[in-house]
Design a protein around this motif. Structure first.
Motif, PDB file in Angstrom:
ATOM      1  N   ILE A 143       0.844  -1.195   0.000  1.00  0.00           N
ATOM      2  CA  ILE A 143       0.000   0.000   0.000  1.00  0.00           C
ATOM      3  C   ILE A 143       0.881   1.247   0.000  1.00  0.00           C
ATOM      4  CG2 ILE A 143      -1.673   1.357   1.334  1.00  0.00           C
ATOM      5  CD1 ILE A 143      -2.851  -1.284   2.325  1.00  0.00           C
ATOM      6  N   GLY A 144       1.949   1.216   0.805  1.00  0.00           N
ATOM      7  CA  GLY A 144       2.882   2.346   0.844  1.00  0.00           C
ATOM      8  C   GLY A 144       3.502   2.600  -0.517  1.00  0.00           C
ATOM      9  N   PHE A 145       3.878   1.525  -1.201  1.00  0.00           N
ATOM     10  CA  PHE A 145       4.448   1.668  -2.543  1.00  0.00           C
ATOM     11  C   PHE A 145       3.426   2.302  -3.488  1.00  0.00           C
ATOM     12  CE2 PHE A 145       4.856  -0.141  -6.829  1.00  0.00           C
ATOM     13  CZ  PHE A 145       6.104   0.363  -7.182  1.00  0.00           C
ATOM     14  N   ASP A 146       2.175   1.837  -3.410  1.00  0.00           N
ATOM     15  CA  ASP A 146       1.124   2.389  -4.284  1.00  0.00           C
ATOM     16  C   ASP A 146       0.895   3.873  -4.005  1.00  0.00           C
ATOM     17  OD1 ASP A 146       0.766  -0.040  -5.520  1.00  0.00           O
ATOM     18  OD2 ASP A 146      -0.935  -0.647  -4.267  1.00  0.00           O
ATOM     19  N   PHE A 147       0.889   4.242  -2.726  1.00  0.00           N
ATOM     20  CA  PHE A 147       0.710   5.655  -2.376  1.00  0.00           C
ATOM     21  C   PHE A 147       1.899   6.496  -2.859  1.00  0.00           C
ATOM     22  CE2 PHE A 147      -2.948   4.720   0.189  1.00  0.00           C
ATOM     23  CZ  PHE A 147      -3.598   5.936   0.331  1.00  0.00           C
ATOM     24  N   TYR A 148       3.080   5.938  -2.720  1.00  0.00           N
ATOM     25  CA  TYR A 148       4.289   6.644  -3.177  1.00  0.00           C
ATOM     26  C   TYR A 148       4.221   6.892  -4.686  1.00  0.00           C
ATOM     27  CZ  TYR A 148       9.230   7.544  -4.214  1.00  0.00           C
ATOM     28  OH  TYR A 148      10.406   8.104  -4.663  1.00  0.00           O
ATOM     29  N   MET A 149       3.871   5.857  -5.446  1.00  0.00           N
ATOM     30  CA  MET A 149       3.798   5.994  -6.900  1.00  0.00           C
ATOM     31  C   MET A 149       2.685   6.955  -7.312  1.00  0.00           C
ATOM     32  SD  MET A 149       6.372   4.421  -7.923  1.00  0.00           S
ATOM     33  CE  MET A 149       6.027   4.773  -9.660  1.00  0.00           C
TER      34      MET A 149
END
Length: 281
Positions: A143-149
């Motif tokens: 989820i963190g990766f998705d938010f970052y992207m």
């Protein structure tokens, strides 16, 4: 004296009385001595009741229900819960396989609703908060990766189209006041370097460190810097709530569903910067 110890002493004593009474009754019967063995057997029966009474859960019309039946019911309930978890996990697996490598996917809100069902069953099974968070740790990192992207793509789209719009204006009028901002923009833009390899380090990356690192400073206008910092704080706050829960909160899921795609990026850019990338020609 401890109540359990008193109960044990009474139980053991009653057991001994039952045994000796039974021996006495047998002895009377075998020796054919005067007197009936009935009183002795009665004492034995009463002692037996005292011994076995604590083990009896309840008495019904059809007989006695013992603790063993209660244990069987307990095991059956646990079995049913495990079956529910297995069924939900199967549904999630089917969903992931069914949607894998496709253009569309279920919303973050729908996916989290299914995972919330799993978490609810894990709670019923008395799985600790720490253990449940450990199970969802990789999911949270994703989820963190998705938010970052989402954050990076939105800023990247704004920076690209904003520079294009400024360049177009300067091309029309070389004396435009926008030229100074464009020059500063061109000088600072190469220093903006998103971490596109973050997915390879899911277990070790720090979300807040990565967001802070990719947030530009020094070359944006004052208004753009304020808007970017506002966006950064918003993203960090939402991800903190995700970490605390061990999955999407309702707010975080709705936010991601609203802004993660191209149309959503344009909505966020208009909200933050008052600029519409789609209007640039």
């Amino acid at each position: 004296m401890d109540a359990d110890k008193v109960r044990d002493i009474v139980t053991y004593t009653a057991g001994a009385v039952a045994v000796f009474s039974l021996i006495g009754a047998l002895f009377q019967s075998m020796t054919k001595s005067n007197g009936s063995a009935l009183p002795t057997l009665l004492v034995c029966a009463i002692a037996c009741v005292i011994v076995f009474l604590p083990m009896i859960q309840q008495v019904s019309f059809y007989g006695v229900e013992t603790r063993m039946k209660d244990k069987v019911t307990e095991v059956k309930a646990i079995e049913d819960q495990i079956k529910k978890v297995a069924e939900i996990n199967a549904r999630v697996s089917y969903m992931n396989i069914g949607w894998g490598n496709r253009l569309g996917s279920p919303s973050a809100l729908d996916k989290q609703a299914m995972l919330d069902e799993i978490d609810s069953q894990l709670r019923d099974l008395k799985i600790s908060d720490a253990d449940r968070k450990a199970l969802s740790a990789t999911y949270v990192k994703l989820i963190g990766f998705d938010f970052y992207m989402m954050y990076v793509r939105t800023l990247e789209r704004y920076f690209s189209f904003r520079q294009q719009a400024m360049q177009s204006e300067v091309n029309k009028d070389s004396g435009s006041p926008v030229k100074n901002e464009l020059d500063r923009w061109k000088a600072g833009m190469p220093s903006w370097k998103p971490n596109y390899t973050m997915f390879e380090n899911l277990g070790t990356y720090s979300f807040e460190d990565e967001i802070n690192r990719v947030t530009p400073t020094g070359w944006l206008s004052e208004a753009d810097q304020k808007a970017t910092d506002l966006y950064k704080r918003e993203i960090i706050r939402l991800f903190r709530s995700v970490e605390e829960k061990g999955g999407y909160t309702k707010e975080a899921a709705e936010y991601y569903d609203r802004y993660h795609d191209l149309g959503g990026s344009d909505k966020k850019i208009i909200q933050l910067f008052g600029f519409n990338p789609s209007a640039v020609r």
